[in-house]
Each structure stands twice: as C-alpha cells, then as structure tokens.
Design a protein around this motif. Structure first.
Motif, PDB file in Angstrom:
ATOM      1  N   ASN A   7      -5.125 -10.615  -2.248  1.00 19.95           N
ATOM      2  CA  ASN A   7      -6.327 -11.453  -1.901  1.00 19.95           C
ATOM      3  C   ASN A   7      -6.235  -9.290  -0.679  1.00 19.95           C
ATOM      4  O   ASN A   7      -5.961  -9.553  -0.046  1.00 19.95           O
ATOM      5  CB  ASN A   7      -7.803 -12.087  -1.264  1.00 19.95           C
ATOM      6  N   LEU A   8      -7.316  -8.347  -1.311  1.00 20.53           N
ATOM      7  CA  LEU A   8      -7.321  -7.387  -0.695  1.00 20.53           C
ATOM      8  C   LEU A   8      -8.899  -6.854  -1.270  1.00 20.53           C
ATOM      9  O   LEU A   8      -9.415  -7.641  -1.881  1.00 20.53           O
ATOM     10  CB  LEU A   8      -6.511  -6.251  -0.941  1.00 20.53           C
ATOM     11  N   CYS A   9      -9.241  -6.155  -0.180  1.00 21.00           N
ATOM     12  CA  CYS A   9     -10.957  -5.889   0.106  1.00 21.00           C
ATOM     13  C   CYS A   9     -10.720  -4.552   0.740  1.00 21.00           C
ATOM     14  O   CYS A   9      -9.938  -4.004   1.131  1.00 21.00           O
ATOM     15  CB  CYS A   9     -12.018  -6.727   0.122  1.00 21.00           C
ATOM     16  N   GLY A  10     -11.647  -3.371   0.217  1.00 26.33           N
ATOM     17  CA  GLY A  10     -11.946  -2.337   0.416  1.00 26.33           C
ATOM     18  C   GLY A  10     -13.296  -1.587   0.222  1.00 26.33           C
ATOM     19  O   GLY A  10     -13.751  -1.576  -0.281  1.00 26.33           O
ATOM     20  N   ASN A  11     -13.153  -0.370   1.060  1.00 22.72           N
ATOM     21  CA  ASN A  11     -14.537   0.031   0.735  1.00 22.72           C
ATOM     22  C   ASN A  11     -14.548   0.795  -0.514  1.00 22.72           C
ATOM     23  O   ASN A  11     -12.791   1.075  -0.729  1.00 22.72           O
ATOM     24  CB  ASN A  11     -15.224   1.071   2.222  1.00 22.72           C
ATOM     25  N   SER A  12     -15.312   1.517  -1.584  1.00 22.97           N
ATOM     26  CA  SER A  12     -15.257   2.131  -2.058  1.00 22.97           C
ATOM     27  C   SER A  12     -15.082   3.304  -2.039  1.00 22.97           C
ATOM     28  O   SER A  12     -14.286   4.388  -3.097  1.00 22.97           O
ATOM     29  CB  SER A  12     -17.613   2.604  -3.602  1.00 22.97           C
ATOM     30  N   SER A  13     -15.215   4.086  -0.743  1.00 24.71           N
ATOM     31  CA  SER A  13     -14.693   5.471  -0.198  1.00 24.71           C
ATOM     32  C   SER A  13     -12.846   5.237   0.171  1.00 24.71           C
ATOM     33  O   SER A  13     -12.758   6.560  -0.503  1.00 24.71           O
ATOM     34  CB  SER A  13     -15.313   5.970   1.248  1.00 24.71           C
ATOM     35  N   LEU A  47       1.566  -0.440  -8.061  1.00 22.70           N
ATOM     36  CA  LEU A  47       0.836  -0.408  -6.627  1.00 22.70           C
ATOM     37  C   LEU A  47       2.267  -1.524  -6.627  1.00 22.70           C
ATOM     38  O   LEU A  47       2.202  -2.603  -7.693  1.00 22.70           O
ATOM     39  CB  LEU A  47      -0.108  -1.366  -6.581  1.00 22.70           C
ATOM     40  N   GLU A  48       2.860  -1.113  -5.376  1.00 20.03           N
ATOM     41  CA  GLU A  48       3.474  -2.008  -4.402  1.00 20.03           C
ATOM     42  C   GLU A  48       3.396  -2.928  -3.092  1.00 20.03           C
ATOM     43  O   GLU A  48       2.602  -2.393  -2.412  1.00 20.03           O
ATOM     44  CB  GLU A  48       4.749  -0.993  -4.435  1.00 20.03           C
ATOM     45  N   ILE A  49       2.991  -3.715  -3.690  1.00 16.37           N
ATOM     46  CA  ILE A  49       2.045  -4.388  -2.189  1.00 16.37           C
ATOM     47  C   ILE A  49       3.469  -5.229  -1.194  1.00 16.37           C
ATOM     48  O   ILE A  49       3.976  -6.410  -2.176  1.00 16.37           O
ATOM     49  CB  ILE A  49       1.428  -5.738  -2.526  1.00 16.37           C
ATOM     50  N   MET A  50       3.536  -5.095  -0.179  1.00 23.69           N
ATOM     51  CA  MET A  50       4.154  -6.471   0.270  1.00 23.69           C
ATOM     52  C   MET A  50       3.237  -6.413   2.130  1.00 23.69           C
ATOM     53  O   MET A  50       1.953  -6.142   1.725  1.00 23.69           O
ATOM     54  CB  MET A  50       5.221  -4.877   1.402  1.00 23.69           C
ATOM     55  N   GLU A  55       2.715   9.616  -4.427  1.00 19.42           N
ATOM     56  CA  GLU A  55       2.431   8.373  -4.007  1.00 19.42           C
ATOM     57  C   GLU A  55       2.160   8.395  -2.747  1.00 19.42           C
ATOM     58  O   GLU A  55       2.195   9.411  -1.827  1.00 19.42           O
ATOM     59  CB  GLU A  55       4.797   8.185  -3.815  1.00 19.42           C
ATOM     60  N   VAL A  56       1.489   7.239  -2.843  1.00 21.37           N
ATOM     61  CA  VAL A  56       0.104   6.767  -1.431  1.00 21.37           C
ATOM     62  C   VAL A  56       0.603   6.053  -0.765  1.00 21.37           C
ATOM     63  O   VAL A  56       0.578   4.675  -1.495  1.00 21.37           O
ATOM     64  CB  VAL A  56      -1.137   7.135  -1.613  1.00 21.37           C
ATOM     65  N   LYS A  57       0.735   6.033   0.513  1.00 22.03           N
ATOM     66  CA  LYS A  57       1.323   4.790   1.423  1.00 22.03           C
ATOM     67  C   LYS A  57      -0.146   4.705   1.921  1.00 22.03           C
ATOM     68  O   LYS A  57      -0.472   5.114   3.238  1.00 22.03           O
ATOM     69  CB  LYS A  57       2.400   5.285   1.909  1.00 22.03           C
ATOM     70  N   LEU A  58      -0.182   3.238   2.170  1.00 22.04           N
ATOM     71  CA  LEU A  58      -1.537   2.684   2.907  1.00 22.04           C
ATOM     72  C   LEU A  58      -0.979   1.457   4.062  1.00 22.04           C
ATOM     73  O   LEU A  58      -0.643   0.855   3.435  1.00 22.04           O
ATOM     74  CB  LEU A  58      -2.790   2.220   2.191  1.00 22.04           C
ATOM     75  N   SER A  59      -1.776   1.606   5.276  1.00 23.39           N
ATOM     76  CA  SER A  59      -0.987   0.799   5.666  1.00 23.39           C
ATOM     77  C   SER A  59      -2.232  -0.684   5.627  1.00 23.39           C
ATOM     78  O   SER A  59      -2.851  -0.213   5.341  1.00 23.39           O
ATOM     79  CB  SER A  59      -0.725   0.947   7.340  1.00 23.39           C
ATOM     80  N   ALA A  60      -2.348  -1.620   6.189  1.00 23.82           N
ATOM     81  CA  ALA A  60      -2.752  -3.299   6.195  1.00 23.82           C
ATOM     82  C   ALA A  60      -3.835  -2.383   6.893  1.00 23.82           C
ATOM     83  O   ALA A  60      -5.148  -3.730   6.775  1.00 23.82           O
ATOM     84  CB  ALA A  60      -1.859  -4.045   6.755  1.00 23.82           C
ATOM     85  N   GLY A  61      -3.973  -2.098   8.224  1.00 20.50           N
ATOM     86  CA  GLY A  61      -5.281  -2.179   8.803  1.00 20.50           C
ATOM     87  C   GLY A  61      -6.027  -0.746   7.722  1.00 20.50           C
ATOM     88  O   GLY A  61      -7.710  -0.707   8.795  1.00 20.50           O
ATOM     89  N   GLU A  62      -6.456  -0.029   6.965  1.00 19.62           N
ATOM     90  CA  GLU A  62      -7.005   0.747   6.059  1.00 19.62           C
ATOM     91  C   GLU A  62      -7.818   0.025   5.279  1.00 19.62           C
ATOM     92  O   GLU A  62      -9.288   0.457   4.668  1.00 19.62           O
ATOM     93  CB  GLU A  62      -6.331   1.609   5.575  1.00 19.62           C
ATOM     94  N   PHE A  63      -7.371  -1.628   5.253  1.00 18.45           N
ATOM     95  CA  PHE A  63      -8.235  -2.726   4.449  1.00 18.45           C
ATOM     96  C   PHE A  63      -9.186  -3.575   4.895  1.00 18.45           C
ATOM     97  O   PHE A  63      -8.702  -3.655   6.214  1.00 18.45           O
ATOM     98  CB  PHE A  63      -7.709  -3.385   3.103  1.00 18.45           C
ATOM     99  N   LEU A  64     -10.402  -3.512   4.355  1.00 15.91           N
ATOM    100  CA  LEU A  64     -11.083  -4.702   5.157  1.00 15.91           C
ATOM    101  C   LEU A  64     -10.895  -6.756   5.344  1.00 15.91           C
ATOM    102  O   LEU A  64     -10.443  -6.538   6.038  1.00 15.91           O
ATOM    103  CB  LEU A  64     -12.516  -5.025   4.365  1.00 15.91           C
ATOM    104  N   ILE A  65      -9.931  -6.448   4.078  1.00 16.41           N
ATOM    105  CA  ILE A  65      -9.261  -7.564   3.561  1.00 16.41           C
ATOM    106  C   ILE A  65      -7.930  -7.317   2.947  1.00 16.41           C
ATOM    107  O   ILE A  65      -7.650  -6.905   1.891  1.00 16.41           O
ATOM    108  CB  ILE A  65      -9.913  -8.693   3.075  1.00 16.41           C
ATOM    109  N   PHE A  66      -6.929  -7.589   3.868  1.00 14.65           N
ATOM    110  CA  PHE A  66      -5.386  -7.730   3.327  1.00 14.65           C
ATOM    111  C   PHE A  66      -4.128  -9.015   3.413  1.00 14.65           C
ATOM    112  O   PHE A  66      -4.130  -8.895   4.345  1.00 14.65           O
ATOM    113  CB  PHE A  66      -4.313  -6.701   4.543  1.00 14.65           C
ATOM    114  N   ASP A  67      -5.021  -9.764   3.039  1.00 12.63           N
ATOM    115  CA  ASP A  67      -4.037 -10.757   2.595  1.00 12.63           C
ATOM    116  C   ASP A  67      -2.951 -11.065   1.362  1.00 12.63           C
ATOM    117  O   ASP A  67      -2.948 -11.390   0.307  1.00 12.63           O
ATOM    118  CB  ASP A  67      -5.006 -11.848   2.344  1.00 12.63           C
TER     119      ASP A  67
END
Length: 412
Positions: free
Chosen positions: A147-153, A171-174, A197-209
C-alpha cells in the motif's frame, strides 16, 4: 429508483462521469440501499473504473426493495456513454438547482430531470437503455499486500517529469524507496526516446507499506486520468498492489464518494526473459549471408539456364586447349621455349576479334594480368562472371584510334 443530486455536488458528478468516459464506451448503473455505483470497462478489458456515491451524497435517495424476502435491494441498468456524456458538460453547478434521476424496473428508459436556477426551466432527458446486464468485478480494491498513498501534488510532479508521448511507466518498489522510469532495464531501446528516471524516498509518501519488493509496468493513461480527477478536489491517491503481472488499484476516497481504477500490469523481468528466449540466432545469421547479393541478382541467378552456360564454357575451353597444343608443338620443333610466348601472343593479336568464338574470351590474350583461369572456376565464380560479364568486354575499338571526327577550330 428516485434520487436527487444538489447543485453543490454537480461538479463532483460531472467530473466523475467525464473520468469514466476516458475508459469505456458503456456505463453500468447499480443502485442499492446504501449507494449508487457507476462502472465502466475498456474494450480490451485491461482497465476497469468504478465510482460509488454514498447515500449522504444525495439530498434525496430512494431505491425500491425487491419482493422476495432475504434478497438485497438492487437495481441495474446499462447506458451508452455517448448519450450520457453530453449532459454533463460545462459548469453545471452554476446553472442547475438540482438533478433528479428516475428509473422504474422493467422499463426501457431512464429519466434525467435538470432544474435550472433561472427562469424556472425544467429540462427532461429520456435515455434509452441497452440490454440489461450486470457487471461483476472479481477483484477487491484492497486485495494487494503493498500500500502506497501520496498527495495529488506529488504525483503531478512525478508525471511532469515524463513526456506526453510516453505510454507506459515502470515502477521499481523497494522497502525504502520508489523508482519510476519510462523504460525497463534490459528491454528494447528506442533511440528517439528520452530516458527518464525519478527516485523517491519513503518519507515523501503519506503511507509507504511495502511487504514485497517488486517491479510493475502499466499504462500511463489511467494514471493521468486519476491525477486529473484528484487535483480538482485535492484528494490523496492510494496505490494497492501485490506484484508485477497482478492488478494495480488506484484509490481516491471521500466521505460521500470514492473512485478507484483497476489496471492490469506486467512484470518487466519475466517479459524480458521470454523475449530473450524467443530470439533465433540462426535466422539472423542466415539473413546476413545474403547481404552481398541484391534481389535483382538473386532473381537473375534463379532464372539462368546453367546447362547452356556450362556447354559454352566447355567449347571455349576446348578451343583454348587446341591453341595451346598447337603452340607447344611449334615450340618442340623450334627447340626454343622462351621465344614461343611472344610469338604466340602476336598470333593471337592478329586474330579477328569479331569471331563469335573469340568474342567472349578475346581479352584473355591481350594482357597476362587479365587472364582468367577457366579450368579452376567454381560454380560461384561462374555465376559472378556471368553477372559481371560486361566488365570484361573491350571499351576501346582499335580501328577508331587515330581517326579525327572534328577538326581544330583554331587557325593556328
């Protein structure tokens, strides 16, 4: 079924129907005691979109219960999207006072009554229904373990990194990060494609499970539709999935309604292995062996009568062997072998070049560098000499040498 949508909720209903119209050409309506659900499916059955409006979304909501005891109250019908979509264009929340939907069971029509704010106008649209069908989706929105969740922005910024011509995203999910690409590693490369290629850390999402690390590939068009709808109402976007090759669900929830898209995905690693295994090296090698012969030459070789060609070569070879025996007999009589070669060349130059027996091989007696061996020719050499026979024909005729066709124009 009898329900009324107030003016302040007309924008939500209009945006939802326009989002569903980007997926399928038919829309299914299913009403029960708690909610009204709109469902659509694309032609290839790879994307399913469903929007549910709760009872609190309407100012008035009534669904007729069934006569049989113990059965849930439900009303289903199906409409053409082209007949519904034109009714929800423009800023309806500023024009309408309310929208009333009426439908009776076993009826062939559904009524949409629009009450305008000005001049007390009531416009009634009578839409004919299609064959009665019930669409059941066997996948629940929360069936995945990740489960992932993030703002629309956040998703808007990610989407802005990609080109409008990109049709797929990987998407490569780790456990600690997410990598979004418009390609997958090891796949076929397009020289005109700009790799992103765009890299995002887990802290940028509201939920990163994330329970299982995985790679998934899916179409970008449903994601663009989801982001466009979420931006209008500032809704968070949730992703629920299991692994590559299994459905991916985009979720948008509100207290009065929810919208979710179920999208089919691919596993890039598995697809890459299957494509590499199907590559045939002997086929490519066989194709490269024919590069030095054009199509016209291959057709000429296929249509050539090789029996006649061999017969002509045998006649020429017998004539040359006869001339060689004559020259060897003369050298034995004179007893001088070194002097016989130039005498033989003089005799050959004195022959008539117009003779048909010597027209083909006349150039062989003019220069030792142009002598082509006739006895050791392979079938391939014979074919090449037949194709390029004009290259060995004389380009200068001796009687024309020294003849003046145009005199000097200058008096001096």
């Amino acid at each position: 079924m009898n329900c009324i949508v107030p003016a302040q909720n007309m924008k939500i209903l209009s945006k939802a129907i326009n989002a569903l119209a980007k997926v399928g050409d038919e829309i299914y309506l299913e009403a029960d005691e708690e909610k009204l659900t709109f469902t659509t499916l694309n032609m290839s059955k790879t994307v399913c979109s469903q929007c549910s409006f709760m009872k609190s979304f309407f100012s008035s909501y009534f669904v007729e219960t069934k006569d049989s005891p113990g059965s849930a109250a439900s009303t289903t019908c199906k409409l053409f999207m082209k007949s519904v979509l034109p009714l929800f264009k423009g800023n309806l929340e500023k024009k309408l006072e309310f929208l009333k939907v009426e439908y009776e069971k076993e009826s062939d029509f559904i009524l949409l009554k629009m009450k305008y704010k000005y001049d007390q106008i009531m416009m009634i649209h009578k839409l004919r229904l299609m064959d009665s069908e019930t669409l059941s989706v066997g996948i629940t929105p929360n069936s995945g373990v990740n489960n992932l969740c993030g703002n629309s922005s956040l998703f808007t910024q990610i989407l802005s990194m990609f080109n409008l011509s990109d049709s797929e995203i990987t998407l490569e999910i780790m456990n600690s990060r997410l990598v979004a690409r418009n390609f997958y590693v090891g796949g076929a490369t397009n020289p005109k494609l700009m790799r992103v290629e765009v890299k995002l850390s887990a802290g940028e999402f509201l939920i990163f499970d994330v329970k299982n690390n995985t790679n998934i590939n899916f179409a970008l068009r449903p994601l663009r539709t989801v982001i466009s709808f979420a931006e209008n109402f500032n809704l968070p976007i949730g992703l629920n999935f299991d692994s590559g090759g299994k459905p991916l669900t985009f979720l948008m929830k509100h207290p009065t309604f929810n919208l979710h898209f179920i999208v089919s995905t691919l596993n890039p690693n598995r697809d890459l292995q299957s494509s590499m295994a199907s590559t045939s090296l002997p086929a490519s090698t066989q194709r490269n062996n024919n590069l030095h012969i054009s199509i016209e030459d291959q057709q000429a070789l296929a249509n050539e009568n090789w029996d006649e060609f061999d017969l002509q070569n045998n006649q020429n070879n017998s004539f040359i062997s006869m001339m060689n025996r004559a020259s060897s007999t003369r050298s034995d009589v004179d007893g001088v072998v070194a002097v016989e070669k130039p005498n033989t060349l003089k005799k050959m130059n004195s022959l008539n070049l117009d003779d048909p027996h010597l027209k083909t091989n006349g150039d062989q007696y003019r220069d030792d560098a142009d002598v082509i061996s006739q006895s050791s020719d392979s079938p391939r050499d014979k074919r090449m000499k037949l194709i390029f026979s004009r290259c060995y024909e004389p380009t200068i005729v001796e009687p024309d040498l020294g003849k003046v066709y145009v005199g000097n124009s200058d008096s001096e």
